[in-house]
Design a protein around this motif. Structure first.
Motif, short mmCIF file in Angstrom:
data_model
loop_
_atom_site.label_atom_id
_atom_site.label_comp_id
_atom_site.label_asym_id
_atom_site.label_seq_id
_atom_site.Cartn_x
_atom_site.Cartn_y
_atom_site.Cartn_z
N ARG A 49 -6.11 7.35 3.03
CA ARG A 49 -5.47 7.43 1.71
C ARG A 49 -4.27 6.49 1.64
O ARG A 49 -4.07 5.78 0.65
N ALA A 53 -3.86 2.95 -0.81
CA ALA A 53 -2.80 2.81 -1.82
C ALA A 53 -2.38 1.36 -2.01
O ALA A 53 -1.83 1.00 -3.06
N ASP A 54 -2.65 0.51 -1.02
CA ASP A 54 -2.31 -0.91 -1.13
C ASP A 54 -3.22 -1.65 -2.10
O ASP A 54 -2.90 -2.76 -2.54
#
Length: 261
Positions: A49, A53-54
């Motif tokens: 997760r 997020a990047d």
């Protein structure tokens, strides 16, 4: 995601993610399945997760199959990935469930069992790409290790993909990390079945896989001469290397050049 190379990295080893992304692989598979021990599944999901997020478009998440206790949680963790690779895919309905849980994400079907191969046509209609999990498939059928045992299944995945109008399948891993002859042989056999991509298990395999999947200098030279001769003839019949150049030959030459990086 019509990648040539898919590099696996264990989902519970976030310190390896950057190295995998710097390897030159077209896609990096954050693995929540075989590479992660049961007691580390939750830790791996958290790491995946955080990496997703990047927003890197090269990230794929391999999730555990629907028969496991981890499937639902893996679906949640995979949201935001460019693609989800479903382990032991056997049912088109499961691919649809993945698509609904991860909207906007491509779905890749990892076919690793006899049931999966026999469902290849339906899976190809429901997936963006088929992936041949050769090691688990060989285990499922108790194959001897002779690569001829994989040929029927490999061809069936290629035929199903072509009929469904999706990208050609992805070949399985080469487990021998320091055996270039084995890697060459595996890629050559995959190409013979029409495959255009391969799973990798170490960064040092990536560049070599790209090289082996690309047309050879001889093929490039032949393709360029075929196209030049056809153009010069204005579409009339012409010979190259003693062979008549008709439409299938010309299309073959164009496809070879389209595979150049």
């Amino acid at each position: 995601m019509d990648a040539r190379s898919y590099l696996f990295v264990p989902g519970d080893r976030p310190e390896r993610f950057a190295k995998a992304l710097a390897s030159g692989a077209d896609a990096v598979v954050l693995d929540l399945e075989d590479a992660v021990a049961p007691e580390r599944k939750a830790l791996a999901r958290d790491a995946v997760r955080a990496q997703l997020a990047d927003g890197d478009p090269r990230l794929v998440v391999r999730i555990n199959d629907e028969s496991t206790a981890w499937f639902a949680d893996d679906l949640t963790a995979a949201r935001g990935a460019a693609a989800v690779l479903l382990a032991k895919a056997e049912r088109a309905e499961t691919l649809q469930r993945v698509r609904e849980a991860c909207p906007g994400t491509q779905v890749l079907a990892l076919i690793e069992t006899a049931r999966g191969v026999l469902a290849a046509e339906a899976l190809a209609q429901a997936a963006q790409r088929l992936v041949f999990g050769t090691i688990d498939f060989a285990l499922d059928l108790d194959l001897s290790g002779d690569p001829i045992g994989l040929d029927y299944a490999a061809s069936r995945l290629a035929l199903a993909s072509r009929a469904a109008g999706i990208a050609a399948p992805v070949a399985g891993v080469t487990a021998a990390l320091d055996d270039d002859a084995a890697l060459r042989a595996d890629v050559a056999r995959a190409r013979a079945h029409g495959y255009t991509a391969k799973l990798c298990i170490h960064p040092r395999q990536v560049a070599r896989v790209h090289e082996l999947l690309a047309p050879s200098p001889a093929e490039i030279d032949w393709a360029r001469r075929v196209i030049a001769a056809s153009d010069a003839s204005g579409g009339a019949a012409v010979q190259v290397d003693g062979r008549m150049v008709d439409k299938p030959i010309l299309l073959r030459a164009q496809r070879l050049l389209a595979r150049l990086p």
